[in-house]
Structure formats: structure tokens, C-alpha cells
Enzyme design. Structure first.
Site, PDB file in Angstrom:
ATOM      1  N   LYS A  26      -1.436  12.117   3.193  1.00 13.32           N
ATOM      2  CA  LYS A  26      -2.178  12.477   4.382  1.00 13.32           C
ATOM      3  C   LYS A  26      -1.235  13.243   5.307  1.00 13.32           C
ATOM      4  O   LYS A  26      -0.018  13.124   5.194  1.00 13.32           O
ATOM      5  CB  LYS A  26      -2.790  11.258   5.047  1.00 13.32           C
ATOM      6  CG  LYS A  26      -1.826  10.141   5.389  1.00 13.32           C
ATOM      7  CD  LYS A  26      -2.629   8.942   5.868  1.00 13.32           C
ATOM      8  CE  LYS A  26      -1.735   7.784   6.286  1.00 13.32           C
ATOM      9  NZ  LYS A  26      -1.421   6.890   5.173  1.00 13.32           N
ATOM     10  N   ASP A  46       2.295  11.260   8.901  1.00 14.19           N
ATOM     11  CA  ASP A  46       1.117  11.458   8.048  1.00 14.19           C
ATOM     12  C   ASP A  46      -0.197  11.082   8.738  1.00 14.19           C
ATOM     13  O   ASP A  46      -1.266  11.386   8.225  1.00 14.19           O
ATOM     14  CB  ASP A  46       1.282  10.744   6.694  1.00 14.19           C
ATOM     15  CG  ASP A  46       1.552   9.258   6.816  1.00 14.19           C
ATOM     16  OD1 ASP A  46       1.612   8.751   7.962  1.00 14.19           O
ATOM     17  OD2 ASP A  46       1.708   8.607   5.762  1.00 14.19           O
ATOM     18  N   ARG A  47      -0.134  10.439   9.901  1.00 10.84           N
ATOM     19  CA  ARG A  47      -1.378  10.063  10.580  1.00 10.84           C
ATOM     20  C   ARG A  47      -1.682  11.011  11.735  1.00 10.84           C
ATOM     21  O   ARG A  47      -0.795  11.676  12.248  1.00 10.84           O
ATOM     22  CB  ARG A  47      -1.273   8.649  11.141  1.00 10.84           C
ATOM     23  CG  ARG A  47      -1.127   7.605  10.073  1.00 10.84           C
ATOM     24  CD  ARG A  47      -1.191   6.220  10.670  1.00 10.84           C
ATOM     25  NE  ARG A  47      -1.142   5.247   9.599  1.00 10.84           N
ATOM     26  CZ  ARG A  47      -1.611   4.017   9.677  1.00 10.84           C
ATOM     27  NH1 ARG A  47      -2.140   3.593  10.813  1.00 10.84           N
ATOM     28  NH2 ARG A  47      -1.536   3.201   8.655  1.00 10.84           N
ATOM     29  N   GLU A  92      -9.054   8.591   5.530  1.00  5.35           N
ATOM     30  CA  GLU A  92      -9.189   7.153   5.737  1.00  5.35           C
ATOM     31  C   GLU A  92      -9.492   6.881   7.206  1.00  5.35           C
ATOM     32  O   GLU A  92      -9.090   7.655   8.078  1.00  5.35           O
ATOM     33  CB  GLU A  92      -7.889   6.443   5.387  1.00  5.35           C
ATOM     34  CG  GLU A  92      -7.471   6.579   3.947  1.00  5.35           C
ATOM     35  CD  GLU A  92      -6.302   5.659   3.616  1.00  5.35           C
ATOM     36  OE1 GLU A  92      -6.553   4.576   3.067  1.00  5.35           O
ATOM     37  OE2 GLU A  92      -5.157   6.000   3.935  1.00  5.35           O
ATOM     38  N   SER A 142       6.459   3.911   8.268  1.00  3.90           N
ATOM     39  CA  SER A 142       5.294   4.578   8.851  1.00  3.90           C
ATOM     40  C   SER A 142       5.047   4.216  10.306  1.00  3.90           C
ATOM     41  O   SER A 142       5.902   4.435  11.147  1.00  3.90           O
ATOM     42  CB  SER A 142       4.070   4.280   7.992  1.00  3.90           C
ATOM     43  OG  SER A 142       3.008   5.084   8.409  1.00  3.90           O
ATOM     44  N   HIS A 143       3.915   3.579  10.584  1.00  6.98           N
ATOM     45  CA  HIS A 143       3.517   3.289  11.961  1.00  6.98           C
ATOM     46  C   HIS A 143       4.111   1.968  12.456  1.00  6.98           C
ATOM     47  O   HIS A 143       3.906   1.604  13.611  1.00  6.98           O
ATOM     48  CB  HIS A 143       2.004   3.226  12.043  1.00  6.98           C
ATOM     49  CG  HIS A 143       1.439   2.248  11.076  1.00  6.98           C
ATOM     50  ND1 HIS A 143       1.471   2.474   9.716  1.00  6.98           N
ATOM     51  CD2 HIS A 143       0.891   1.038  11.249  1.00  6.98           C
ATOM     52  CE1 HIS A 143       0.947   1.433   9.102  1.00  6.98           C
ATOM     53  NE2 HIS A 143       0.589   0.536  10.003  1.00  6.98           N
ATOM     54  N   ASP A 196       6.092   8.569  10.447  1.00  2.00           N
ATOM     55  CA  ASP A 196       6.466   9.498   9.377  1.00  2.00           C
ATOM     56  C   ASP A 196       5.587  10.741   9.313  1.00  2.00           C
ATOM     57  O   ASP A 196       5.685  11.523   8.359  1.00  2.00           O
ATOM     58  CB  ASP A 196       6.485   8.766   8.026  1.00  2.00           C
ATOM     59  CG  ASP A 196       5.128   8.205   7.646  1.00  2.00           C
ATOM     60  OD1 ASP A 196       4.346   7.845   8.556  1.00  2.00           O
ATOM     61  OD2 ASP A 196       4.827   8.132   6.434  1.00  2.00           O
ATOM     62  N   ASP A 209       2.080   9.584  13.725  1.00  2.00           N
ATOM     63  CA  ASP A 209       2.820   8.319  13.595  1.00  2.00           C
ATOM     64  C   ASP A 209       4.282   8.534  13.201  1.00  2.00           C
ATOM     65  O   ASP A 209       4.762   9.655  13.150  1.00  2.00           O
ATOM     66  CB  ASP A 209       2.119   7.388  12.597  1.00  2.00           C
ATOM     67  CG  ASP A 209       2.258   7.882  11.172  1.00  2.00           C
ATOM     68  OD1 ASP A 209       2.363   9.108  10.985  1.00  2.00           O
ATOM     69  OD2 ASP A 209       2.273   7.043  10.245  1.00  2.00           O
ATOM     70  N   THR A 234       0.823  -1.210   0.000  1.00  2.00           N
ATOM     71  CA  THR A 234       0.000   0.000   0.000  1.00  2.00           C
ATOM     72  C   THR A 234       0.861   1.266   0.000  1.00  2.00           C
ATOM     73  O   THR A 234       0.517   2.254  -0.628  1.00  2.00           O
ATOM     74  CB  THR A 234      -0.920   0.016   1.253  1.00  2.00           C
ATOM     75  OG1 THR A 234      -1.279  -1.319   1.569  1.00  2.00           O
ATOM     76  CG2 THR A 234      -2.159   0.816   1.020  1.00  2.00           C
TER      77      THR A 234
HETATM   78  C1  VG1 Z   1      -2.768   0.793   6.262  1.00  2.00           C
HETATM   79  C2  VG1 Z   1      -4.086   1.531   6.405  1.00  2.00           C
HETATM   80  C3  VG1 Z   1      -4.341   2.354   5.166  1.00  2.00           C
HETATM   81  C4  VG1 Z   1      -3.161   3.305   4.931  1.00  2.00           C
HETATM   82  C5  VG1 Z   1      -1.861   2.521   4.889  1.00  2.00           C
HETATM   83  C6  VG1 Z   1      -0.654   3.419   4.818  1.00  2.00           C
HETATM   84  O1  VG1 Z   1      -2.809  -0.044   5.138  1.00  2.00           O
HETATM   85  O2  VG1 Z   1      -5.145   0.634   6.634  1.00  2.00           O
HETATM   86  O3  VG1 Z   1      -5.544   3.070   5.302  1.00  2.00           O
HETATM   87  O4  VG1 Z   1      -3.325   3.989   3.723  1.00  2.00           O
HETATM   88  O5  VG1 Z   1      -1.725   1.732   6.072  1.00  2.00           O
HETATM   89  O6  VG1 Z   1      -0.591   4.301   5.919  1.00  2.00           O
HETATM   90  P1  VG1 Z   1      -3.135  -1.619   5.209  1.00  2.00           P
HETATM   91  O7  VG1 Z   1      -3.012  -2.103   3.809  1.00  2.00           O
HETATM   92  O8  VG1 Z   1      -2.157  -2.208   6.164  1.00  2.00           O
HETATM   93  O9  VG1 Z   1      -4.525  -1.727   5.742  1.00  2.00           O
HETATM   94  V1  VG1 Z   1       0.891   4.790   6.527  1.00  2.00           V
HETATM   95  O10 VG1 Z   1       0.653   5.845   7.774  1.00  2.00           O
HETATM   96  O11 VG1 Z   1       1.566   3.346   6.787  1.00  2.00           O
HETATM   97  O12 VG1 Z   1       1.690   5.507   5.192  1.00  2.00           O
HETATM   98 CO    CO Z   2       2.416   6.931   8.192  1.00  2.00          CO
END
Ligand code: VG1
Ligand code: CO
Length: 546
Positions: A379, A284-285, A366, A116-117, A282, A280, A21
């Protein structure tokens, strides 16, 4: 420097490496293996960056391996022929700040180092992602090409050169390539100041309004300190865990009820502050809390849609909004009242970008703590926090009052997400296969007193370029305005993660005191009956509930 200082390395076969993703995320140790980062970066350069005249933005969230990776990527970029790289001091750039810099400098694109997270450190995860000239995540056409190239690539070129002093702002040269080390915060903070009424937010703090921002020892610390404490006049100490650490202090930099439990205890449970927020790894959350209450991300999106015109940068109102498919339908009703379009897209920010680029939407979000607007193509956690502060300042209302007034006007979507993390890949796939096999037979079925009205596997056609995305998650609509969504995570790095999204539109007078899990108990039971998660995975409880 002479051309002879470029050497060619053979890269071993690392197998298929398909970005999920949001880019390629793998355990840090895998990334540290010889040639792993290098050959994947070489694939990015090969597929997305022209050999002449390119400018790149480069930075990451400060996790373990970010600094050595930044130095290596600079050497690879130089060998490829990149003309200029703009890099954040100490290799730091939040994802939204990187997106802004790409747009500000009309760069070719950017490389963001983050998972990210996901937890960081030597035993955590690392990640790499490419964003294009619009500042947004590269579209599937490019990420697929990068994946193919990374799988087949056997040789790459790299400059032989010393490390650059990344801690020093200034201009350097690496071979023929110019490297500008910049303050990671300044341009982003200026953008925020151009959108929000900082005078009104300042007055809020002067009036005794209290808040805590939890940077979770990730990238937003320096950004939040500059924006909240310096530019908006919040007292020193408002930003907690504000120093970026390579292992995020050993915790998951994931702003939710589970991983930001200290903040939740302070603001929600004990009610010590008027407002709480977290971001989070990076940046963006965002998670938003009020005294004694929690704002579900889907509600936050709907409330921002209803109030955004009160913020200077959005005074002209919204042209349209979008939400990811699993996000609750709360924003749809606001869009209907505003008489503007509301788009439903697959999970992942890249699907919003073509709508943003085409000027079809102003705001999008989201359920996974992601909200943003047309100001960048990612985001943006701190942007969402500033939106809330600006709205609180001009409305003079508390978070609770805003929430309850919103529900009274539009109704409330009780909403929860249950994650089953690190189940075996085969059991995750079995849940999805079995559902897909039964999709056609589900409608009309009566389960625990509710009728299944419709069931499908979400497919999306981009209204701008016509590109298609299929198999984006199972949607099951129940009578009584309830909905169940099931999909597999694209960002996990170990086994599979099943995400179960549950929602139901409430009646009566919703209050922040309502017990959401209790309100949804029946829908949760039905979801288990239909999906058979327990039988397939052997798990009777989810690992994370948000
Ligand atoms: C998760 C979230 C999704 C978000 C993605 C990237 O993906 O559910 O809504 O866009 O993380 O966010 P998944 O495929 O694990 O459900 V981040 O803050 O990691 O850039
Ligand atoms: Co993130």
C-alpha cells in the site's frame, strides 16, 4: 577481506517468533537484546535468500534502532554471501519505495525495518519484514519457514567490520559484498511523476489551493517535501512534521482521527485548508481530509475506483479491484457499475499481491488507511494523496463535493472501527472462541429488530494459486444492509487487540455532516449483544474509534 573475518555466534533460545500480518514486531528493547535481531535476520537469509548472486534492498522508517540494525544486517548479509545490497541513505526507505526498488533492480528481495504505525523509541516497537522479488510481503509459506528457522536456529555467521558511512551516497564493499547507498527518494519520486499529471497539480496550487501534509515525524517527510513542495509547487511549509525522528516526536505515527488530531482540527474542524493528508511510520498508509470533512478509507477506495481513469497512469481504466474483508462494500458497487471484478481478501497486503501479479486487479485497499495499485506491491500513502490531488485538479471539485456526489450516485456506507487495544490475550481469545462456537446458531436470530441473515468465519482461497487462509475473522450480516465484523489484530505487540468493524448502508441524502457513530448506534448495540466484548474484557468503551 579474508574469510577469517567472519565469526560464528551462538544464539540463545528466544522461543517462537512468528511474524504477524506484516513481519515480526516486538518492543524495541527486545530487538536490542544480544543476538535477537541477528538470529532472526539469519533465519530470513537462510529461508529466503540464496547463498550466491543475491541482491537485496534494505531500509527502514528511521525509528530507534534502525541505523545499528541496518549496519548489523549488512554484516550478516555479507557473511551469508549476498552479492549486492542497495540501502537508503541514513538507512531510510519508505515501504512503498522499498517495494519499487526491489522491482526496479530485479532484486532477490528486501528487508524493511519498521513497526509501521506502532509507536517507536526505546519504549516503543521495532519490526523487521521480508519482501520477495515481486516487491510484496513474503507469502505465508516463507514467513512460516522463517518462523520455524528462527525458533530452532542456534548459530549464525557475521562479518567483523566497521560501520559504513550510511549518511553518504556512494558505493562501498563489505567483505566481498557491494553496498550501494542511494538517495531514498529519487526513484520513487520518478515513479510518481510517471503516473500523475504534475502539471495539473501544479496549476491547482498556483490557483491558491491550500493543503497540509502531516508526515508525523516519520519516513514520508523527505518524500512529501520533494513531491509536493518541489515537484508539484506547493508552498514551503505545506509538509508539517517533515523531519524523521527516532521516536516520532513521542507520538504514534498512525494517521487517523485520534493520532493526527492537530491536522484534523486544522482541516476538518476549523476548515483552514482545502485538503489535508497524513501518512504513517513507514509511509504505506494515508488519511484524507477535505475542508470540513473526513474521507473514510473505504469511501476513498470507492471514489478512487470511480475516478482513477482520469489519472494519466490509469487512463486505460481498471481491470479489477479488491478490498480486504473488513473494508466496507462501497467499492463493490463501483466495480459492479464498471462491470469489473471485485475480490474480497483477508486482512493484509500480501493477499492482494497474487492478484496484482496476475494482472487481475489495478486498485486495492483496506479500511485501515491503506490504498494502492499495481505500481508497487505494498500500500502506498503518498501515491493515494497524489491520486486525490490529481482528481481534485482535473475535476475542479472540492473533497466535499466529490464525496457527496459519490454517495448520491452509489449510496453511502456508514462505517466505523472500534479497537479494544491491549486487552488480555485470554479475553481476546475468549471473545473469538465464544463467537465461533455460536456461529451456526446465529442465522435467523432476531436482535433489536434486525435479523441475522448470515454468519461465518471468513475463509479465502487464492484464485491464482489455490492457497487457503482460514479463520480470518467473523462476519455477521444483518437485515437492512448492515454488517458486523470481529477479528483479532495481528500487528499488536502487547496483549490482544480486538477489532470491531461496523457498517450500514444509509438511505436518503447522505452529507458529510452526518454523525457516523449516531447513524451506527443501533448496529453497535447489536454488536455488543452478540459479541459480549464488555463482559469478556471488562471494557465498556473502545480505546480507539476510527
Ligand atoms: C493492521 C490493519 C491491516 C493492515 C496491517 C498492516 O493489521 O488492520 O489492515 O494490513 O495493520 O498495516 P491488524 O492485524 O493489526 O488488524 V501497516 O501500515 O502496519 O504495514
Ligand atoms: Co505502515
Amino acid at each position: 577481506m579474508a574469510l577469517s573475518s567472519i565469526v560464528h555466534h551462538d544464539a540463545p533460545d528466544f522461543g517462537v517468533r512468528t511474524p504477524g500480518t506484516s513481519g515480526l514486531r516486538r518492543p524495541t528493547r527486545e530487538f536490542q537484546a544480544p543476538h535477537y535481531l541477528e538470529s532472526f535476520t539469519a533465519a530470513i537469509l537462510e529461508e529466503a535468500v540464496p547463498k550466491e548472486g543475491a541482491t537485496l534492498v534494505l531500509g527502514g522508517d528511521g525509528r530507534e534502532f534502525c541505523v545499528p540494525a541496518t549496519q548489523q544486517i549488512l554484516r550478516l548479509a555479507s557473511a551469508w554471501g549476498v552479492e549486492r545490497v542497495i540501502v537508503g541513505r541514513d538507512g531510510l526507505l519508505s515501504t512503498p519505495a522499498a517495494s519499487h526498488l526491489i522491482r526496479l533492480h530485479h532484486a532477490t528481495g528486501g528487508i524493511i525495518l519498521s513497526a509501521s504505525h506502532n509507536a517507536g523509541g526505546v519504549d516503543g516497537d521495532f519490526g523487521i519484514k521480508y519482501n520477495g522479488e515481486n516487491g510484496g510481503p513474503a507469502p505465508p509459506l516463507i514467513t512460516d519457514a522463517i518462523a520455524r528457522c528462527a525458533t530452532s536456529l542456534r548459530r549464525y555467521a557475521i562479518l567483523v567490520a566497521e560501520d559504513l558511512p550510511l549518511h553518504q551516497i556512494g558505493r562501498h564493499h563489505l567483505g566481498a559484498m557491494q553496498v550501494d547507498i542511494i538517495d531514498p527518494v529519487h526513484d520513487y519520486a520518478e515513479l510518481m511523476e510517471s503516473l500523475f499529471d504534475f502539471r495539473a497539480i501544479r496549476a491547482l496550487f498556483t490557483g491558491g489551493f491550500t493543503m497540509r501534509f502531516d508526515a508525523m515525524h516519520a519516513v514520508t517527510g523527505p518524500y512529501a517535501t520533494d513531491l509536493l513542495e518541489r515537484r508539484c509547487g506547493a508552498p514551503a511549509g505545506t509538509v508539517i512534521r517533515g523531519t524523521p525522528l527516532p521516536d516520532f516526536g513521542g507520538e504514534h505515527p498512525d494517521p487517523n482521527l485520534v493520532h493526527a488530531s492537530g491536522l484534523v482540527e486544522d482541516v476538518m474542524t476549523a476548515g483552514r485548508y482545502d485538503f489535508g493528508a497524513a501518512s504513517d511510520g513507514d509511509g504505506d498508509r494515508n488519511m484524507i481530509l477535505g475542508r470540513g470533512c473526513y474521507v473514510a478509507p473505504s469511501d476513498s477506495l470507492a471514489i478512487l475506483a470511480a475516478h482513477l481513469h482520469r489519472i494519466p497512469g490509469y487512463a486505460d481504466g481498471l481491470v479489477g479491484v479488491a478490498r480486504s474483508m473488513p473494508t466496507s462494500r462501497a467499492v463493490d458497487r463501483v466495480a459492479a457499475a464498471l462491470n469489473i471484478p471485485c475480490y474480497e481478501t483477508p486482512t493484509g497486503w500480501k493477499f492482494f499481491c497474487s492478484l496484482l501479479d496476475a494482472g487481475r486487479i489495478t486498485l486495492c485497499g483496506e479500511e485501515s488507511f491503506g490504498t494502492g495499485s499495481d505500481h508497487v506491491r505494498e500500500k502506498d500513502g503518498l501515491w493515494a494523496v497524489l491520486c486525490w490531488l490529481n482528481i481534485l485538479a482535473v475535476s475542479g471539485q472540492s473533497v466535499r463535493a466529490l464525496l457527496e456526489a459519490h454517495w448520491a450516485e452509489y449510496g453511502r456506507d456508514y462505517y466505523t472501527r472500534h479497537d479494544y487495544e491491549e486487552v488480555s490475550t485470554s479475553s481476546g481469545e475468549a471473545v473469538m472462541h465464544s463467537l465461533r462456537d455460536r456461529l451456526g446458531t446465529l442465522p435467523g436470530f432476531l436482535v433489536s429488530g434486525r435479523t441475522i441473515l448470515a454468519a461465518d468465519d471468513f475463509a479465502f482461497t487464492d484464485p491464482i494459486d489455490g492457497s487457503q487462509a482460514t479463520a480470518q475473522g467473523i462476519r455477521i450480516l444483518l437485515s437492512g444492509d448492515a454488517r458486523i465484523v470481529v477479528r483479532l489484530s495481528g500487528t499488536g505487540t502487547r496483549g490482544a487487540t480486538i477489532r470491531l468493524y461496523l457498517e450500514s448502508v444509509g438511505r436518503g441524502t447522505p452529507s458529510v455532516e452526518d454523525d457516523v457513530q449516531h447513524e451506527l448506534a443501533e448496529v453497535i448495540r447489536i454488536a455488543h449483544e452478540i459479541t459480549g466484548i464488555e463482559g469478556q474484557t471488562g471494557r465498556s468503551e473502545p480505546t480507539v474509534i476510527t
